[in-house]
Design an enzyme around this catalytic site. Structure first.
Site, PDB file in Angstrom:
ATOM      1  N   GLY A   8       0.764  -1.543  -0.186  1.00  0.00           N
ATOM      2  CA  GLY A   8      -0.406  -0.402  -0.111  1.00  0.00           C
ATOM      3  C   GLY A   8       0.737   1.809  -0.074  1.00  0.00           C
ATOM      4  O   GLY A   8       2.221   0.973  -0.290  1.00  0.00           O
ATOM      5  N   CYS A   9       0.119   2.336   0.424  1.00  0.00           N
ATOM      6  CA  CYS A   9       1.178   3.232   0.698  1.00  0.00           C
ATOM      7  C   CYS A   9       2.578   3.412   1.560  1.00  0.00           C
ATOM      8  O   CYS A   9       2.749   3.138   2.209  1.00  0.00           O
ATOM      9  CB  CYS A   9       0.236   4.504   1.572  1.00  0.00           C
ATOM     10  SG  CYS A   9       1.362   6.247   1.667  1.00  0.00           S
ATOM     11  N   PHE A  10       3.430   3.716   0.262  1.00  0.00           N
ATOM     12  CA  PHE A  10       4.948   2.969   1.456  1.00  0.00           C
ATOM     13  C   PHE A  10       5.425   4.568   1.950  1.00  0.00           C
ATOM     14  O   PHE A  10       6.584   4.153   2.501  1.00  0.00           O
ATOM     15  CB  PHE A  10       5.637   3.619  -0.312  1.00  0.00           C
ATOM     16  CG  PHE A  10       5.681   4.275  -0.641  1.00  0.00           C
ATOM     17  CD1 PHE A  10       5.536   5.896  -0.892  1.00  0.00           C
ATOM     18  CD2 PHE A  10       6.135   4.647  -2.305  1.00  0.00           C
ATOM     19  CE1 PHE A  10       5.216   7.381  -1.289  1.00  0.00           C
ATOM     20  CE2 PHE A  10       5.744   5.352  -3.681  1.00  0.00           C
ATOM     21  CZ  PHE A  10       5.847   7.123  -2.938  1.00  0.00           C
ATOM     22  N   TRP A  11       3.988   5.226   2.004  1.00  0.00           N
ATOM     23  CA  TRP A  11       4.986   5.874   2.770  1.00  0.00           C
ATOM     24  C   TRP A  11       4.727   5.146   4.865  1.00  0.00           C
ATOM     25  O   TRP A  11       5.931   4.986   5.497  1.00  0.00           O
ATOM     26  CB  TRP A  11       3.962   7.740   3.735  1.00  0.00           C
ATOM     27  CG  TRP A  11       3.913   8.614   2.423  1.00  0.00           C
ATOM     28  CD1 TRP A  11       5.046   8.858   1.660  1.00  0.00           C
ATOM     29  CD2 TRP A  11       3.350   9.319   2.162  1.00  0.00           C
ATOM     30  NE1 TRP A  11       4.867   9.772   1.325  1.00  0.00           N
ATOM     31  CE2 TRP A  11       3.621  10.380   1.038  1.00  0.00           C
ATOM     32  CE3 TRP A  11       1.607  10.213   3.048  1.00  0.00           C
ATOM     33  CZ2 TRP A  11       3.280  11.434   0.707  1.00  0.00           C
ATOM     34  CZ3 TRP A  11       1.161  11.099   2.910  1.00  0.00           C
ATOM     35  CH2 TRP A  11       1.577  11.517   1.479  1.00  0.00           C
TER      36      TRP A  11
END
Length: 180
Positions: A15-18
């Site tokens: 999902g969101c790499f953050w």
């Protein structure tokens, strides 16, 4: 894949790499964690291109690690505890292929370990749906724009709000609190 010295690469889409950098970033034996894009067919895609779902890429992190200090099996344990491995359509608030989960293996050994890890998770009964995370051969990895790198450190209040607001934080607490 072997790098200089004893370092190897691991590549995970979650999902969101953050939200995928912080859990790995300060572990012993982790040399670096880079946010980026992989698995697609466009060279050097931009964030906007990847989010438009036209490049075939996943948002991912590529981890340079020392397998003696932090074995690949341990990386997988950390990885599984950051995602909803049963969701084939993305992760939490973020939907679409670019936010799907995948383990990109860099060697036959990583492939075997990842397949075994996935099978163990499936058999554990921790989830009541099938594990949807794909295990794929590593492809070219393109680092994301600099403002995405170590986002949790550069923008901690926004990162924390996103981590919680996306549903990721509560999912992790619900499904993995016994692992702490």
């Amino acid at each position: 894949m072997s790098l200089q010295g004893n370092f190897e690469l691991a590549t995970f889409a979650g999902g969101c790499f953050w939200c995928m950098v912080k859990p790995f970033d300060e572990q012993p034996g982790i040399e670096k964690v880079v946010s980026g894009y992989t698995g697609g067919y466009t060279e050097n895609p931009s964030y906007q291109e990847v989010c438009s779902e036209t490049t075939g890429h996943f948002e991912a992190v590529q981890i340079t690690f020392d397998p003696v200090l932090f074995p690949y099996e341990k990386l997988l344990e950390v990885y599984w505890q950051q995602i909803d491995p049963t969701d084939p359509g993305g992760q939490f608030y973020d939907r679409g292929k670019s936010y799907q989960t995948a383990i990109f293996y860099h060697s036959d050994q990583q492939k075997e370990i990842a397949l075994n890890s996935k099978e163990q998770l499936e058999k554990s009964g921790r989830f009541n749906k099938p594990i949807a995370t794909e295990i794929l051969p590593a492809k070219a990895f393109y680092p994301a724009e600099e403002y995405h790198q170590k986002y949790y450190k550069k923008n901690p209040s926004h990162y924390n709000a996103y981590h919680k607001g996306s549903g990721r934080e509560s999912f992790i607490k619900t499904h993995w609190s016994d692992q702490e």
